[in-house]
Motif scaffolding. Structure first.
Motif, PDB file in Angstrom:
ATOM      1  N   ASP A  15       0.844  -1.204   0.000  1.00 41.88           N
ATOM      2  CA  ASP A  15       0.000   0.000   0.000  1.00 41.88           C
ATOM      3  C   ASP A  15       0.877   1.251   0.000  1.00 41.88           C
ATOM      4  O   ASP A  15       1.207   1.793   1.051  1.00 41.88           O
ATOM      5  CB  ASP A  15      -0.928  -0.017   1.209  1.00 41.88           C
ATOM      6  CG  ASP A  15      -1.988   1.069   1.155  1.00 41.88           C
ATOM      7  OD1 ASP A  15      -1.896   1.963   0.283  1.00 41.88           O
ATOM      8  OD2 ASP A  15      -2.909   1.006   1.985  1.00 41.88           O
ATOM      9  N   LEU A  16       1.260   1.693  -1.188  1.00 41.58           N
ATOM     10  CA  LEU A  16       2.134   2.867  -1.304  1.00 41.58           C
ATOM     11  C   LEU A  16       1.430   4.145  -0.863  1.00 41.58           C
ATOM     12  O   LEU A  16       2.066   5.053  -0.339  1.00 41.58           O
ATOM     13  CB  LEU A  16       2.644   3.013  -2.731  1.00 41.58           C
ATOM     14  CG  LEU A  16       3.635   1.939  -3.168  1.00 41.58           C
ATOM     15  CD1 LEU A  16       3.963   2.104  -4.636  1.00 41.58           C
ATOM     16  CD2 LEU A  16       4.886   2.001  -2.323  1.00 41.58           C
ATOM     17  N   ASN A  30       6.730  12.100  -5.999  1.00 37.66           N
ATOM     18  CA  ASN A  30       7.501  11.510  -7.095  1.00 37.66           C
ATOM     19  C   ASN A  30       8.079  10.153  -6.710  1.00 37.66           C
ATOM     20  O   ASN A  30       8.310   9.311  -7.568  1.00 37.66           O
ATOM     21  CB  ASN A  30       8.630  12.443  -7.535  1.00 37.66           C
ATOM     22  CG  ASN A  30       8.101  13.644  -8.272  1.00 37.66           C
ATOM     23  OD1 ASN A  30       7.080  13.577  -8.939  1.00 37.66           O
ATOM     24  ND2 ASN A  30       8.779  14.762  -8.139  1.00 37.66           N
ATOM     25  N   TYR A  31       8.309   9.928  -5.409  1.00 36.15           N
ATOM     26  CA  TYR A  31       8.834   8.634  -4.982  1.00 36.15           C
ATOM     27  C   TYR A  31       7.830   7.522  -5.250  1.00 36.15           C
ATOM     28  O   TYR A  31       8.209   6.398  -5.555  1.00 36.15           O
ATOM     29  CB  TYR A  31       9.226   8.646  -3.500  1.00 36.15           C
ATOM     30  CG  TYR A  31      10.590   9.238  -3.270  1.00 36.15           C
ATOM     31  CD1 TYR A  31      11.741   8.554  -3.686  1.00 36.15           C
ATOM     32  CD2 TYR A  31      10.742  10.457  -2.647  1.00 36.15           C
ATOM     33  CE1 TYR A  31      12.995   9.092  -3.489  1.00 36.15           C
ATOM     34  CE2 TYR A  31      11.992  11.003  -2.436  1.00 36.15           C
ATOM     35  CZ  TYR A  31      13.121  10.316  -2.862  1.00 36.15           C
ATOM     36  OH  TYR A  31      14.351  10.855  -2.656  1.00 36.15           O
ATOM     37  N   ILE A  32       6.552   7.811  -5.128  1.00 41.97           N
ATOM     38  CA  ILE A  32       5.551   6.791  -5.429  1.00 41.97           C
ATOM     39  C   ILE A  32       5.618   6.430  -6.908  1.00 41.97           C
ATOM     40  O   ILE A  32       5.526   5.264  -7.279  1.00 41.97           O
ATOM     41  CB  ILE A  32       4.147   7.245  -5.005  1.00 41.97           C
ATOM     42  CG1 ILE A  32       4.086   7.275  -3.482  1.00 41.97           C
ATOM     43  CG2 ILE A  32       3.077   6.344  -5.593  1.00 41.97           C
ATOM     44  CD1 ILE A  32       2.740   7.549  -2.907  1.00 41.97           C
ATOM     45  N   LYS A  33       5.811   7.414  -7.767  1.00 41.20           N
ATOM     46  CA  LYS A  33       5.963   7.137  -9.190  1.00 41.20           C
ATOM     47  C   LYS A  33       7.218   6.305  -9.443  1.00 41.20           C
ATOM     48  O   LYS A  33       7.222   5.408 -10.277  1.00 41.20           O
ATOM     49  CB  LYS A  33       6.033   8.436  -9.982  1.00 41.20           C
ATOM     50  CG  LYS A  33       4.736   9.226  -9.963  1.00 41.20           C
ATOM     51  CD  LYS A  33       4.900  10.548 -10.671  1.00 41.20           C
ATOM     52  CE  LYS A  33       3.682  11.419 -10.445  1.00 41.20           C
ATOM     53  NZ  LYS A  33       3.910  12.791 -10.872  1.00 41.20           N
ATOM     54  N   MET A  34       8.288   6.599  -8.691  1.00 41.75           N
ATOM     55  CA  MET A  34       9.540   5.854  -8.849  1.00 41.75           C
ATOM     56  C   MET A  34       9.380   4.402  -8.407  1.00 41.75           C
ATOM     57  O   MET A  34      10.081   3.516  -8.898  1.00 41.75           O
ATOM     58  CB  MET A  34      10.656   6.523  -8.057  1.00 41.75           C
ATOM     59  CG  MET A  34      11.086   7.854  -8.647  1.00 41.75           C
ATOM     60  SD  MET A  34      12.192   8.780  -7.571  1.00 41.75           S
ATOM     61  CE  MET A  34      13.572   7.695  -7.442  1.00 41.75           C
ATOM     62  N   ALA A  35       8.448   4.133  -7.502  1.00 41.18           N
ATOM     63  CA  ALA A  35       8.217   2.764  -7.040  1.00 41.18           C
ATOM     64  C   ALA A  35       7.739   1.875  -8.180  1.00 41.18           C
ATOM     65  O   ALA A  35       7.856   0.647  -8.099  1.00 41.18           O
ATOM     66  CB  ALA A  35       7.219   2.760  -5.893  1.00 41.18           C
ATOM     67  N   ASN A  36       7.235   2.463  -9.253  1.00 39.70           N
ATOM     68  CA  ASN A  36       6.816   1.686 -10.415  1.00 39.70           C
ATOM     69  C   ASN A  36       7.994   1.033 -11.124  1.00 39.70           C
ATOM     70  O   ASN A  36       7.798   0.182 -11.995  1.00 39.70           O
ATOM     71  CB  ASN A  36       6.044   2.565 -11.394  1.00 39.70           C
ATOM     72  CG  ASN A  36       4.708   2.998 -10.842  1.00 39.70           C
ATOM     73  OD1 ASN A  36       4.085   2.277 -10.067  1.00 39.70           O
ATOM     74  ND2 ASN A  36       4.264   4.182 -11.224  1.00 39.70           N
TER      75      ASN A  36
END
Length: 96
Positions: A15-16, A30-36
């Protein structure tokens, strides 16, 4: 001074959004996008840990850490530790 203890493994949290709300407003969305860049079903070795100080919008400071991990696109990336769950010291997704 750098001290090496042992390599350990992490996996992207399920659960990001919760990770974001638990730690933020300190961490950039942006870190959540990087988690992709990571497969949620795969474990990754943490190759280095860096202590960082994160500043809030209001200018307050909080301590955190970033992990250096290999991503799925073949690059190494420094990424906020709060996005990951600890998976143990063994190679692969085990719990110890």
């Amino acid at each position: 001074m750098i001290t090496q203890v042992s390599r350990f493994y992490v996996r992207v949290k399920d659960d990001l959004e919760k990770a974001f709300t638990d730690f933020f407003p300190h961490m950039s969305s942006n870190y959540i996008k990087m988690a992709n860049l990571f497969d949620k079903d795969k474990c990754y070795p943490v190759l280095a840990v860096e202590k960082v100080v994160v500043f809030t919008k209001e200018g307050a400071e909080t301590e955190s850490a970033r992990f250096l991990v290999p991503s799925e696109n073949g690059n190494f990336i420094w990424i906020q530790s709060e996005l990951f769950d600890f998976m143990g010291f063994n190679d692969g997704c085990s719990d110890g």
